[in-house]
Design an enzyme around this catalytic site. Structure first.
Site, PDB file in Angstrom:
ATOM      1  N   LYS A 191       1.218  -0.529   0.449  1.00 57.95           N
ATOM      2  CA  LYS A 191      -0.178  -0.050   0.097  1.00 57.95           C
ATOM      3  C   LYS A 191       1.111   1.058   0.345  1.00 57.95           C
ATOM      4  O   LYS A 191       1.853   1.377   1.010  1.00 57.95           O
ATOM      5  CB  LYS A 191      -0.724   0.592   1.165  1.00 57.95           C
ATOM      6  CG  LYS A 191      -2.058   0.287   1.517  1.00 57.95           C
ATOM      7  CD  LYS A 191      -3.102   0.583   2.456  1.00 57.95           C
ATOM      8  CE  LYS A 191      -4.311   0.972   2.745  1.00 57.95           C
ATOM      9  NZ  LYS A 191      -4.634   1.405   3.645  1.00 57.95           N
TER      10      LYS A 191
HETATM   11  O1  G3P Z   1      -9.390   1.585   4.838  1.00 60.38           O
HETATM   12  C1  G3P Z   1      -9.036   3.289   5.579  1.00 60.38           C
HETATM   13  C2  G3P Z   1      -9.538   3.636   6.550  1.00 60.38           C
HETATM   14  O2  G3P Z   1      -8.883   2.687   7.396  1.00 60.38           O
HETATM   15  C3  G3P Z   1      -9.620   5.141   6.829  1.00 60.38           C
HETATM   16  O3  G3P Z   1     -10.683   5.006   7.178  1.00 60.38           O
HETATM   17  O4  G3P Z   1     -12.323   5.721   9.123  1.00 60.38           O
HETATM   18  O5  G3P Z   1      -9.838   6.634   9.251  1.00 60.38           O
HETATM   19  O6  G3P Z   1     -11.037   7.662   7.230  1.00 60.38           O
HETATM   20  P1  G3P Z   1     -11.243   6.028   8.278  1.00 60.38           P
END
Ligand code: G3P
Length: 217
Positions: free
Chosen positions: A83
Site C-alpha cells: 500500500k
Molecule cells: O482504509 C482506510 C481507512 O482505514 C480509513 O478509515 O475511518 O479512518 O477514515 P477512516
C-alpha cells in the site's frame, strides 16, 4: 463486490473469515498502532489466515525508500498488496513494484484525477476514502461513481477499493455505485445484519412461541 476487512485485529479477522466474509484485509499505520503489534509479525499472521490480498502500507516518503520498504513487506507472503500513498513518489513506487509483479494498493485517493494517475501507474487497487470526504462536507460516494465511470470509459483494470467506510449504508451505496471492493471495520460488516424490523419480528415470534409451551430441543 469483494469484502476486505479494515483492521489488524487478528481475532476479528479470523471470526469474519470463518463466516466467508473476508476476501482480503487492509491495514495502515493507524491500524497497526491500534493493534499494538509489530507490523511484520501481525501481517504475517493475517496472511496465514486470509488467502486474499492483505494490504501492508509503506511509511517512507521518498520513492527509493518506499520501494525498499515495499519489497520487504511483499516478502512476508505472496498475497501481500503493497500500500502506497497517492503522492508523486507513491506513484513512482507503484510503477516499479507493479512492474516487478507485486500487487499495489494506492491509498489516500480523494479525486478522479488521482485515480486516473494510479491506474496509469499500474495500481491493482485504488482506495478512494469515502468517509473522510463526507467529513468535510463533500460527497464521498459521488467520487466512487465518478471513478467507476472513468475507469469503465477507458477499460482501466485497476480495481476500485472503497475505503473509509463508516456505516452499513455506505456499503450498500458502494455496491450500487459498482465498487469492485469495499473495506470496512469489523463492526460495520456486522452492522449490515441489523434491521429494526428483524428485531421486532423476532421479538414477536419469541413471545408467541413462549405461549405455545412447546420445545424443539
Ligand atoms: O482504509 C482506510 C481507512 O482505514 C480509513 O478509515 O475511518 O479512518 O477514515 P477512516
Amino acid at each position: 463486490m469483494k469484502f476486505f476487512v479494515d483492521t489488524a485485529d487478528v481475532a476479528a479477522i479470523a471470526e469474519l473469515n470463518d463466516l466467508g466474509m473476508v476476501d482480503g484485509v487492509t491495514t495502515n499505520p493507524s491500524l497497526i498502532l491500534k493493534s499494538g503489534r509489530d507490523i511484520i509479525e501481525v501481517t504475517k499472521e493475517i496472511c496465514s489466515i486470509v488467502s486474499g490480498p492483505v494490504s501492508a502500507e509503506v511509511v517512507a516518503l521518498t520513492s527509493d525508500e518506499m520501494i525498499a520498504e515495499g519489497r520487504k513487506l511483499a516478502a512476508i507472503a505472496p498475497n501481500i498488496a503493497v500500500k502506497v500513498p497517492l503522492t508523486w513518489d507513491g506513484l513512482k513506487t507503484c510503477k516499479v513494484l507493479s512492474g516487478e509483479g507485486f500487487m499495489v494498493n494506492v491509498t489516500l485517493c480523494f479525486s478522479v484525477n488521482q485515480a486516473i494517475l494510479a491506474a496509469k501507474a499500474g495500481a491493482t487497487f485504488i482506495s478512494p476514502f469515502v468517509g473522510r470526504l463526507d467529513d468535510i462536507n463533500l460527497d464521498g460516494m459521488e467520487l466512487i461513481g465518478d471513478i467507476r465511470q472513468v475507469y469503465d470509459n477507458y477499460a482501466f483494470k485497476t480495481q476500485i477499493l472503497a475505503a473509509s467506510i463508516r456505516s452499513a449504508n455506505h456499503v450498500s451505496q458502494c455496491a450500487l455505485m459498482g465498487a469492485d471492493v469495499m473495506t470496512a471495520p469489523p463492526n460495520v460488516i456486522k452492522a449490515m445484519a441489523s434491521h429494526v424490523l428483524t428485531d421486532k419480528g423476532l421479538d414477536q415470534f419469541m413471545k408467541d412461541w413462549a405461549k405455545t409451551g412447546q420445545k424443539i430441543l
